[in-house]
Design a protein around this motif. Structure first.
Motif, short mmCIF file in Angstrom:
data_model
loop_
_atom_site.label_atom_id
_atom_site.label_comp_id
_atom_site.label_asym_id
_atom_site.label_seq_id
_atom_site.Cartn_x
_atom_site.Cartn_y
_atom_site.Cartn_z
N GLY A 226 0.72 -1.32 -0.02
CA GLY A 226 0.05 0.04 -0.06
C GLY A 226 0.91 1.22 0.05
O GLY A 226 2.10 1.33 0.04
N GLY A 227 0.28 2.47 0.03
CA GLY A 227 0.88 3.68 0.00
C GLY A 227 -0.15 4.70 -0.84
O GLY A 227 -1.36 4.87 -0.67
N SER A 228 0.40 5.33 -1.96
CA SER A 228 -0.29 6.13 -2.57
C SER A 228 -0.92 5.37 -3.71
O SER A 228 -0.82 4.19 -3.84
CB SER A 228 0.72 7.14 -3.28
N ALA A 229 -1.85 6.18 -4.44
CA ALA A 229 -2.66 5.38 -5.65
C ALA A 229 -1.36 4.57 -6.70
O ALA A 229 -2.04 3.97 -7.30
CB ALA A 229 -3.59 6.30 -6.34
N ARG A 230 -0.12 5.06 -6.43
CA ARG A 230 0.77 4.23 -7.37
C ARG A 230 0.79 2.87 -6.94
O ARG A 230 1.44 2.02 -7.58
CB ARG A 230 1.93 5.19 -7.47
N ALA A 231 0.41 2.70 -5.63
CA ALA A 231 0.80 1.31 -5.19
C ALA A 231 -0.23 0.27 -5.72
O ALA A 231 -0.23 -0.93 -5.48
CB ALA A 231 0.69 1.34 -3.62
N ILE A 232 -1.27 0.76 -6.44
CA ILE A 232 -2.29 0.12 -6.96
C ILE A 232 -1.62 -1.05 -8.17
O ILE A 232 -1.04 -0.43 -8.95
CB ILE A 232 -3.59 0.77 -7.71
N GLU A 233 -1.84 -2.26 -8.12
CA GLU A 233 -1.18 -3.07 -8.96
C GLU A 233 -1.84 -3.38 -10.48
O GLU A 233 -3.38 -3.10 -10.45
CB GLU A 233 -0.89 -4.52 -8.21
N ALA A 234 -1.31 -3.92 -11.34
CA ALA A 234 -1.88 -4.16 -12.78
C ALA A 234 -3.13 -5.34 -12.53
O ALA A 234 -3.11 -5.92 -11.63
CB ALA A 234 -0.97 -4.62 -13.59
N GLY A 235 -3.86 -5.06 -13.34
CA GLY A 235 -5.03 -6.23 -13.46
C GLY A 235 -6.57 -5.63 -12.62
O GLY A 235 -5.93 -5.11 -11.48
N ALA A 236 -7.60 -5.83 -13.17
CA ALA A 236 -8.67 -5.50 -12.31
C ALA A 236 -8.81 -6.39 -11.03
O ALA A 236 -8.41 -7.48 -10.78
CB ALA A 236 -10.10 -5.97 -13.05
N TYR A 237 -9.22 -5.70 -9.76
CA TYR A 237 -9.40 -6.49 -8.42
C TYR A 237 -10.67 -6.95 -8.46
O TYR A 237 -11.60 -6.64 -9.05
CB TYR A 237 -9.03 -5.23 -7.45
N ASP A 238 -10.78 -7.92 -7.67
CA ASP A 238 -11.89 -8.67 -7.23
C ASP A 238 -13.03 -7.80 -6.54
O ASP A 238 -14.11 -7.77 -6.87
CB ASP A 238 -11.90 -9.93 -6.49
#
Ligand code: ATR
Length: 289
Positions: free
Chosen positions: A184-196
């Protein structure tokens, strides 16, 4: 007079400020009718600096337990003599039980969220990739109950990235035990691919603002859950739907956290689904002017 009626009812209440519009008395009245438990449940308005004297007076008058809402969840945490592990992890208490051992504090909010997602909405969290938006009290309260379901990965992002980082640090152990990858962290921590599952635990919906989140996190198989609720879908729900995701608001969480509080007090778990259906109908009915 009904000869079957119990002579005295055990007293419960929700305390908060403001409190007049709380749906908890309605929900618990339905639960009492459903289970036949002899309880009465009211609401208590306390000045923001007078939580403790109001709770003490309620206990002295025979009160058995309370729900606690804004702004008193931290005061309630400080007032307890014993805490459940989930309340300790949340750092906040929404359920008080008064008994011979003292004041037991619990937090049923996260359990309510998990139950609404898994049971009412039918989305299993085991093995899921979850994105949690926000790192305030509401977010912190749901992390442990979500980890308990053994998701595959949990990403926590927040406008103030350091606060998300602190949650990642706090729950690192629990995540390891659950076999869950936590980042986690800022929105940059969001990983590739749609989340469930994407849970909006920010206060953004209060002023119709959208938390920063990569659109690619939403897909056709995503459940986008906003902890807020209202007569209309929130901006977050609208946004998620435009991106092809399924969306839900937090009304079911409200009902399910109440059901779990009822269980903490009475040892009986009411069925949330019919009460949720009734509340949903009421919410959609315009109030008379
Ligand atoms: P709560 O107990 O409801 O979680 P809180 O502890 O004040 O209330 O936390 C509010 C959360 O909503 C925080 O994560 C906050 O982000 P910051 O930590 O950066 O303040 C987030 N939040 C509030 N308004 C927001 C907005 N307009 N956009 C994005 N995040 C917002």
């Amino acid at each position: 007079m009904n000869p079957q009626a119990p002579l005295s009812l055990d007293r419960y209440a929700v305390i908060g400020n403001p409190i007049a519009h709380s749906k908890s008395p309605f929900i618990h009245a339905r639960f009492a009718a459903q289970t036949g438990e002899p309880i009465e449940y009211g609401h208590l308005l306390a000045p923001v600096d007078a939580f403790v004297p109001h709770v003490r007076a309620f206990i002295e008058a025979g009160g058995r337990g309370m729900n606690v809402t804004v702004p008193f969840k931290l005061d309630a945490h400080a007032f307890t003599t014993r805490l459940s592990p989930r309340a300790a992890a949340a750092g906040a208490v929404n359920t008080l039980r008064f008994d011979a051992d003292g004041v037991f504090g619990d937090n049923t909010d996260g359990f309510g969220l998990v139950r609404d997602i898994e049971v009412n909405l039918g989305v299993p969290l085991k093995g899921a990739r979850i994105l949690l938006l926000g790192a305030g009290g509401a977010a912190r309260g749901v992390v442990l109950p979500m980890l308990d379901r053994a998701p595959h990965a949990l990403t926590i992002v927040n406008r103030t990235a350091e606060k998300a980082g602190q949650l990642v640090e706090q729950f690192a152990h629990a995540a390891r035990d659950a076999g869950c990858r936590l980042n986690g962290g800022s929105a940059r921590a969001i990983e590739a691919g749609a989340y469930d599952v994407i849970v909006n635990a920010t206060a953004g919906s209060l002023d119709a603002s959208l938390p920063d989140c990569d659109d690619r996190a939403f897909g056709g198989g995503t459940l986008a859950y906003d902890m807020m609720y209202g007569a209309q879908p929130t901006v977050f729900m609208d946004h998620a739907q435009k991106l092809g995701a399924r969306s839900a608001d937090g009304l079911g969480m409200l009902v399910e956290q109440a059901a779990e509080s009822f269980y903490v007090w009475r040892g009986i778990r009411p069925d949330g689904a019919p009460v949720l259906a009734e509340l949903r109908k009421l919410l959609k009915t315009p109030s008379p002017v």
